[in-house]
Design an enzyme around this catalytic site. Sequence first.
Site, PDB file in Angstrom:
ATOM      1  N   HIS A 197       0.828  -1.212   0.000  1.00 57.40           N
ATOM      2  CA  HIS A 197       0.000   0.000   0.000  1.00 57.40           C
ATOM      3  C   HIS A 197       0.867   1.268   0.000  1.00 57.40           C
ATOM      4  O   HIS A 197       0.442   2.314   0.508  1.00 57.40           O
ATOM      5  CB  HIS A 197      -0.954   0.023   1.199  1.00 57.40           C
TER       6      HIS A 197
ATOM      7  N   SER B 182      14.225  22.489 -15.479  1.00 56.06           N
ATOM      8  CA  SER B 182      13.010  23.243 -15.768  1.00 56.06           C
ATOM      9  C   SER B 182      13.396  24.563 -16.415  1.00 56.06           C
ATOM     10  O   SER B 182      14.447  25.127 -16.107  1.00 56.06           O
ATOM     11  CB  SER B 182      12.251  23.487 -14.468  1.00 56.06           C
TER      12      SER B 182
ATOM     13  N   LYS C 100      15.317  22.596 -10.226  1.00 51.98           N
ATOM     14  CA  LYS C 100      14.701  21.319 -10.561  1.00 51.98           C
ATOM     15  C   LYS C 100      15.619  20.357 -11.303  1.00 51.98           C
ATOM     16  O   LYS C 100      16.427  20.748 -12.138  1.00 51.98           O
ATOM     17  CB  LYS C 100      13.473  21.556 -11.440  1.00 51.98           C
TER      18      LYS C 100
END
Length: 472
Positions: free
Chosen positions: A162, A283, A289
């Site tokens: 999960h 980016s 980024k």
Amino acid sequence: MNSSPASQYTWAGRFSEPVSDLVKRYTASVAFDRRLWRHDMQGSLAHAKMLARQDIIGAQDLADIERGMAIIRQEIENGQFQWSIDLEDVHFNLEKRLTALVGDAGKRLHAGRSRNDQVATDIRLYLRDGIDGILELLGALQNALIALAEREAATPMPGFTHLQVAQPVTFGHHLLAYFEMFLRDGERFIDCRRRVNRLPLGAAALAGTSYPIDRAFVAAELGFEAVCENSLDAVSDRDFAIEFCAACSLLMTHVSRLAEELVLWMNPRIGFVRLADRFCTGSSIMPQKKNPDVPELARGKTGRVHGDLMALLTLMKAQPLAYNKDNQEDKEPLFDALDTVTDTLRIFADLLADGIHVCADAMREALRQGFATATDLADYLARKGVPFRDAHAIVGEAVKAAEEKGVDLSALTLAELQAFSPLVENDVFAALTVEGSLAARNHVGGAAPAQVKAAASRARARLEALLVPVAV
Ligand code: ARG
């Protein structure tokens, strides 16, 4: 000589007007089937050889055809060949040029065959090469995976269910899960290859041919395992291409799962791995980024390969026997799946070989925060005679206490642990540590580092054994 208004076409004898430009574009396939040229030529040469052996054409015709084909090969390789949309497809383009070069022998080549069995043969030859290329790349990717798994056989990381921390595994163990998926993918391609490797030629348009052909000779000449047994089936079904796309779809699904994990792992919040810069981009606006473009694209491209599979399944589903022009639409999805898988494997083999930096500390910290050894404590109590359900409840309380204290279970004192159960003794810490938890899973398929190492060396042998029959 053909003097009909549509006489540019080989088949124009019975036609009284040429097709419009739009229809020409709509029906032509040369823009995408020209990549079959080598295999078309290979098939034609084997067919011509057989025709000569069977005295259907003369020895001189065969020599002329071989000479003409050699010239065409050079023209195409040198980029001098004039591909023409007026000539519809790769088959007519080559045949027309051959005839221009060697005259009547070029016109005799088509005796005893049709473009229907010709194109089916071409695709099978092309796909066989494509599958061999995939198997080779998949093998390289798997070897990289095994090497990395061996290196990281004892590196603890949280296993998830999960997407929540569940129990300790090792990074090597985790990677070998992908090895298993990819090994099954390889098996599927090898199995598919067996059914690809059958010769359609001889089926002609649909019913076979009245010439005294020798199909077995052509099959042997082209390395096919056998001939397609039924002429109608030979020219019409593309199930082998569908199977191939299904194998590609599953492979991409597996790559996509790995890609998804890479994206998660390299998120700074998780930080389990860093990817080499060559697999990332920045980016245009946010200077900080570093984006995981390659895994994201692999995840995205999985969608197009699944689309290719759906296109082929749908293409086939309502076709009456035998050949229909619908089948010309088999090529673009097939080529797209082949190209996408080939590129993806090439990139991922490189990425796994030396594009990943493993951050073992982050993995260990996640184990600690996730109380990954809680089950081990419950198992410990169960071994001492506490029914497992009761042990589960006791450990739940211990986790709560550790959480409040802000420490891992293994950092609780003996006295603290004994408050939950008097059965706890000093040996509990061996069970509570990550190393203890891992070492306890000491069976085939388990996460103990020694087992992972053994699994990695078995993996290497299993991969080799798989690839032997196709000698990749
Ligand atoms: N370009 C065609 C294809 O890809 C070749 C076979 C055409 N046969 C025909 N009868 N129109 O399927």
